[in-house]
Scaffold this active site. Sequence first.
Site, PDB file in Angstrom:
ATOM      1  N   HIS A  99       3.669  -6.918  -9.474  1.00 36.17           N
ATOM      2  CA  HIS A  99       2.327  -6.909  -9.246  1.00 36.17           C
ATOM      3  C   HIS A  99       1.823  -6.181  -7.832  1.00 36.17           C
ATOM      4  O   HIS A  99       0.706  -6.316  -7.340  1.00 36.17           O
ATOM      5  CB  HIS A  99       1.365  -8.196  -9.386  1.00 36.17           C
ATOM      6  CG  HIS A  99       1.722  -8.831 -10.737  1.00 36.17           C
ATOM      7  ND1 HIS A  99       1.562 -10.166 -11.007  1.00 36.17           N
ATOM      8  CD2 HIS A  99       1.991  -8.153 -11.786  1.00 36.17           C
ATOM      9  CE1 HIS A  99       1.335 -10.107 -12.359  1.00 36.17           C
ATOM     10  NE2 HIS A  99       1.681  -9.273 -12.970  1.00 36.17           N
ATOM     11  N   CYS A 105      -2.574  11.883   5.223  1.00 32.85           N
ATOM     12  CA  CYS A 105      -3.500  13.126   4.951  1.00 32.85           C
ATOM     13  C   CYS A 105      -4.615  13.366   5.861  1.00 32.85           C
ATOM     14  O   CYS A 105      -5.392  14.283   6.009  1.00 32.85           O
ATOM     15  CB  CYS A 105      -3.843  13.451   3.434  1.00 32.85           C
ATOM     16  SG  CYS A 105      -5.024  12.205   2.876  1.00 32.85           S
ATOM     17  N   ASN A 132       4.150 -12.209  -7.224  1.00 33.79           N
ATOM     18  CA  ASN A 132       3.461 -12.591  -5.827  1.00 33.79           C
ATOM     19  C   ASN A 132       3.429 -11.209  -5.058  1.00 33.79           C
ATOM     20  O   ASN A 132       4.489 -10.548  -5.191  1.00 33.79           O
ATOM     21  CB  ASN A 132       4.170 -13.583  -5.174  1.00 33.79           C
ATOM     22  CG  ASN A 132       4.265 -14.845  -5.890  1.00 33.79           C
ATOM     23  OD1 ASN A 132       3.447 -15.081  -6.899  1.00 33.79           O
ATOM     24  ND2 ASN A 132       5.077 -15.819  -5.422  1.00 33.79           N
ATOM     25  N   CYS A 141      -3.039   5.994  -0.719  1.00 28.38           N
ATOM     26  CA  CYS A 141      -3.865   6.903  -0.752  1.00 28.38           C
ATOM     27  C   CYS A 141      -4.209   7.463  -2.021  1.00 28.38           C
ATOM     28  O   CYS A 141      -2.866   8.049  -2.460  1.00 28.38           O
ATOM     29  CB  CYS A 141      -3.507   7.858   0.258  1.00 28.38           C
ATOM     30  SG  CYS A 141      -4.916   9.342   0.379  1.00 28.38           S
ATOM     31  N   SER A 147       2.038 -20.048 -14.096  1.00 25.02           N
ATOM     32  CA  SER A 147       1.447 -20.931 -15.240  1.00 25.02           C
ATOM     33  C   SER A 147       1.599 -20.277 -16.365  1.00 25.02           C
ATOM     34  O   SER A 147       1.001 -20.788 -17.465  1.00 25.02           O
ATOM     35  CB  SER A 147      -0.267 -20.987 -14.710  1.00 25.02           C
ATOM     36  OG  SER A 147      -0.683 -19.513 -14.811  1.00 25.02           O
TER      37      SER A 147
END
Length: 237
Positions: free
Chosen positions: A115, A145, A98, A123, A184
Amino acid sequence: MSARAPGNIVMLTGAGISAESGLGTFRDKGGLWETFDWQKLATPEAFAADPHSVHAFYNARRENLVAAQPNDAHRALAALELLWQAEERGDFLLVTQNIDDLHARGGSREVLHMHGELLKSRCNPCGHLFEHEHAITPDTPCPDCGQPGGLRPHVVWFGEMPLGLDTIYEALAACDLFVAIGTSGTVYPAAGFVAEAKAAGAWTVELSLEPGEVSTLFDERHYGPATRIVPEWAGRI
Ligand code: APR
């Protein structure tokens, strides 16, 4: 329970643990990938072709997340981690697919987000990684930056390498108990973790609303809403 007393634990969570906090799962009826086309929203190619739509999708999910609260299943895992550490029972690794932060808000100390994390962006040109709750567009400048156009969500898209795999495989090779919650079992490599744990001799447990794709590989299975079955199971060990 296995003959081997559980010392080292690896837990793997998926979207099902956050479902009762109001965050959508992906593949259930009415799930995110039934409503939205992942090929247009969750691949590097999709982002290159249409960054506006991809940012809008993650901005909406971020807004939902900020309004959501952790539930009893998140809290039960946090309590288990505390117990494991206080009693020095063994290693405890919580791996989540998650991108929400509900484990941390539920009290978990260490969470491996394989994940990525929805409340972070990075960036591309300068590599700066930062936390934020606000919306991002293709024109938002990097807070480090200052360059606009290079920000992307810090999430792992289809076709990209999940994070922390070395740590995960090392823990799986040494684990006594592997528990998959609310997933799943369709997305690899996470769906293959149960086989790795079994090969290491671990007892394997599936806790979910219904059997997943790899459920026959689990030694023990309990089906029902996570807010009921996770605290019940955690209370037993
Ligand atoms: N309690 C427990 N389990 C639940 C609940 C609930 N209240 N509601 C749903 N579930 C279960 C479903 O039965 C299903 O097996 O959670 C699982 C959710 O499966 P998916 O939607 O496929 O989510 P997940 O397995 O986390 O997906 C893996 O796919 O696209 C991606 O990157 C995304 O990390 C995600 C990955």
